[in-house]
Structures are given as structure tokens and as C-alpha cells.
Design a protein around this motif. Structure first.
Motif, mmCIF file in Angstrom:
data_model
loop_
_atom_site.group_PDB
_atom_site.id
_atom_site.type_symbol
_atom_site.label_atom_id
_atom_site.label_comp_id
_atom_site.label_asym_id
_atom_site.label_seq_id
_atom_site.Cartn_x
_atom_site.Cartn_y
_atom_site.Cartn_z
ATOM 1 N N UNK A 56 0.836 -1.213 0.000
ATOM 2 C CA UNK A 56 0.000 0.000 0.000
ATOM 3 C C UNK A 56 0.864 1.255 0.000
ATOM 4 N N UNK A 57 0.410 2.238 -0.747
ATOM 5 C CA UNK A 57 1.081 3.548 -0.790
ATOM 6 C C UNK A 57 0.034 4.614 -1.079
ATOM 7 N N UNK A 58 0.380 5.836 -0.795
ATOM 8 C CA UNK A 58 -0.544 6.944 -1.017
ATOM 9 C C UNK A 58 -0.776 7.077 -2.527
ATOM 10 N N UNK A 59 -2.029 7.109 -2.959
ATOM 11 C CA UNK A 59 -2.315 7.207 -4.400
ATOM 12 C C UNK A 59 -1.782 8.508 -4.996
ATOM 13 N N UNK A 60 -1.268 8.402 -6.210
ATOM 14 C CA UNK A 60 -0.800 9.590 -6.923
ATOM 15 C C UNK A 60 -1.950 10.315 -7.607
ATOM 16 N N UNK A 61 -2.957 9.569 -8.030
ATOM 17 C CA UNK A 61 -4.128 10.149 -8.684
ATOM 18 C C UNK A 61 -4.986 10.829 -7.620
ATOM 19 N N UNK A 62 -5.249 12.109 -7.799
ATOM 20 C CA UNK A 62 -6.001 12.867 -6.796
ATOM 21 C C UNK A 62 -7.437 12.344 -6.627
ATOM 22 N N UNK A 63 -8.030 11.803 -7.683
ATOM 23 C CA UNK A 63 -9.378 11.237 -7.561
ATOM 24 C C UNK A 63 -9.347 9.976 -6.699
ATOM 25 N N UNK A 65 -7.180 9.411 -4.414
ATOM 26 C CA UNK A 65 -6.935 9.881 -3.048
ATOM 27 C C UNK A 65 -8.224 10.383 -2.391
ATOM 28 N N UNK A 66 -9.150 10.919 -3.179
ATOM 29 C CA UNK A 66 -10.456 11.304 -2.616
ATOM 30 C C UNK A 66 -11.259 10.071 -2.212
ATOM 31 N N UNK A 71 -6.191 8.378 6.555
ATOM 32 C CA UNK A 71 -7.056 8.330 7.745
ATOM 33 C C UNK A 71 -6.403 8.974 8.951
ATOM 34 N N UNK A 72 -5.106 9.182 8.886
ATOM 35 C CA UNK A 72 -4.376 9.782 10.003
ATOM 36 C C UNK A 72 -3.712 11.052 9.492
ATOM 37 N N UNK A 73 -4.044 12.178 10.092
ATOM 38 C CA UNK A 73 -3.468 13.443 9.673
ATOM 39 C C UNK A 73 -2.166 13.739 10.396
ATOM 40 N N UNK A 74 -1.281 14.441 9.729
ATOM 41 C CA UNK A 74 -0.030 14.935 10.307
ATOM 42 C C UNK A 74 0.927 13.846 10.755
ATOM 43 N N UNK A 75 0.776 12.624 10.288
ATOM 44 C CA UNK A 75 1.713 11.552 10.614
ATOM 45 C C UNK A 75 1.734 10.579 9.435
ATOM 46 N N UNK A 76 2.660 10.820 8.519
ATOM 47 C CA UNK A 76 2.710 10.024 7.291
ATOM 48 C C UNK A 76 2.945 8.542 7.554
ATOM 49 N N UNK A 77 3.772 8.213 8.539
ATOM 50 C CA UNK A 77 4.048 6.805 8.850
ATOM 51 C C UNK A 77 2.798 6.099 9.368
ATOM 52 N N UNK A 86 -5.890 -1.455 5.968
ATOM 53 C CA UNK A 86 -7.313 -1.310 5.632
ATOM 54 C C UNK A 86 -7.633 -1.080 4.158
ATOM 55 N N UNK A 87 -6.667 -0.618 3.387
ATOM 56 C CA UNK A 87 -7.008 -0.145 2.045
ATOM 57 C C UNK A 87 -7.556 -1.228 1.131
ATOM 58 N N UNK A 88 -6.969 -2.405 1.151
ATOM 59 C CA UNK A 88 -7.434 -3.449 0.230
ATOM 60 C C UNK A 88 -8.903 -3.796 0.501
ATOM 61 N N UNK A 89 -9.275 -3.946 1.762
ATOM 62 C CA UNK A 89 -10.672 -4.280 2.050
ATOM 63 C C UNK A 89 -11.595 -3.101 1.730
#
Length: 187
Positions: A56-63, A65-66, A71-77, A86-89
Motif C-alpha cells: 500500500x502507498x498513497x495514491x498519486x491520482x487525486x481522484x 486519493x479522494x 485516515x491519520x493526519x499529520x503523521x505520514x508513517x 485497511x485499504x485493500x478491504x
């Protein structure tokens, strides 16, 4: 022309013309394609079963990402760890709702159960999120600016066409939600 969803004795009824049904099917398919994981499920059967995704990684496509926000702000790790768990499910749940909605729009005149209406509303919401991203909608003012676009004969560019589609999907979702809310009085 589509007719608003209405609560009936049999369920939540709605009517779509063939072209409208085809448009919705294509939109659902496009969002499914966007949500499909790039890599297969984890080889470990337990990890695959519970939806853990080591890639899992942060999506590059902004859509995307919407659809799958951090789910956690201010803490990239921490956000990445939550995404890994959680992302796959979450993707699979969204894809399931979109596929169910695609089947539900097969009928010209559909009568939805409460569960089917929820799946349809989830699918319409995901389509709206993608369209909103592609149209650059960031605020209520942006959405309001597009709200007045309602003449299909004037759809001479991609943005106008997308705005018309966004407004149609928004109207459809709004009528569905109103019909669902009317049923809460019966509970």
C-alpha cells in the motif's frame, strides 16, 4: 428522461432511460478500474483474507486519493500503516458496491430494497467524488458554480459534459437519499 427515486410500498422505485443506464454503467466501470489494486492480493492467505496490503502507498491520482483518503493526519508513517491494514478491504467494498449498482441499473424501472439502495448510494457517491475531483470542485461555491449547467445541447467541451454528468449523478443520489430518509419514519 430519468424519474426521481420514490418510496413505494414495494421499495424504492426509480426509472432510467437506456442511455442513462449505459452512462451509469460506464461510470461505475470507470471507478472500478480506478479502484482495482495494481498488484494481486497478498500471497499469505491470512493476510489476503483480512485485507492486509504490504504494498500500500498513497495514491498519486487525486481522484483515487479522494476515494481512499489518508485516515491519520499529520503523521505520514501512521497514515501509511493504517492504509496498509485497511485499504485493500476498503477498495474491495467499494468495488463490490459499484458492481452491485451496475447490475441494479440494468432494469429500466428498478425497485430497490433498503440494502440495494445503500449500495446504489455508495456507488453514486464514489462516482461523484471522482467527477468532483476531475472538475476541480473543492468547495460549495465550486459546486454551486456548476449547478446551473443543465443544457445538454450546449455540451461542447469535456468540462461542460462532465459538469452535466456530475449534476445528473448528484440529482439521482439526492432523490435516492430523500427516498431512503422517508423510510426512516416507518422504523
Amino acid at each position: 428522461m430519468a424519474k426521481a427515486f420514490k418510496r413505494t410500498r414495494r421499495g424504492i422505485g426509480g426509472y432510467l432511460e437506456p442511455g442513462e443506464r449505459e452512462l451509469l454503467r460506464r461510470l461505475f466501470e470507470d471507478v472500478i478500474e480506478l479502484l482495482e489494486p495494481e498488484e494481486p492480493a497478498h500471497q499469505d492467505p491470512l493476510a489476503a483474507m483480512v485485507g492486509v496490503d504490504g504494498q500500500a502507498r498513497v495514491p498519486e491520482d487525486s481522484a483515487l486519493l479522494r476515494l481512499l483518503p489518508n485516515a491519520v493526519g499529520n503523521d505520514d508513517e501512521e497514515a501509511l500503516e493504517f492504509r496498509r491494514l485497511t485499504e485493500r478491504s476498503l477498495r474491495e467494498g467499494k468495488i463490490g458496491a459499484l458492481r452491485a449498482a451496475a447490475l441494479l441499473v440494468e432494469k429500466r424501472e428498478a425497485v430497490l430494497t433498503g440494502e440495494q439502495a445503500q449500495l446504489m448510494s455508495r456507488a453514486l457517491n464514489d462516482v461523484r467524488l471522482v467527477l468532483a475531483d476531475r472538475l476541480g470542485i473543492e468547495s460549495d461555491a465550486d459546486a454551486e458554480r456548476l449547478h446551473g449547467i443543465d443544457d445538454w445541447a450546449k455540451a461542447d467541451d469535456v468540462d461542460t459534459y462532465l459538469a452535466l454528468v456530475y449534476n445528473f449523478v448528484s440529482w439521482l443520489q439526492e432523490t435516492l437519499m430523500q427516498a431512503m430518509l422517508e423510510g426512516l419514519d416507518d422504523v
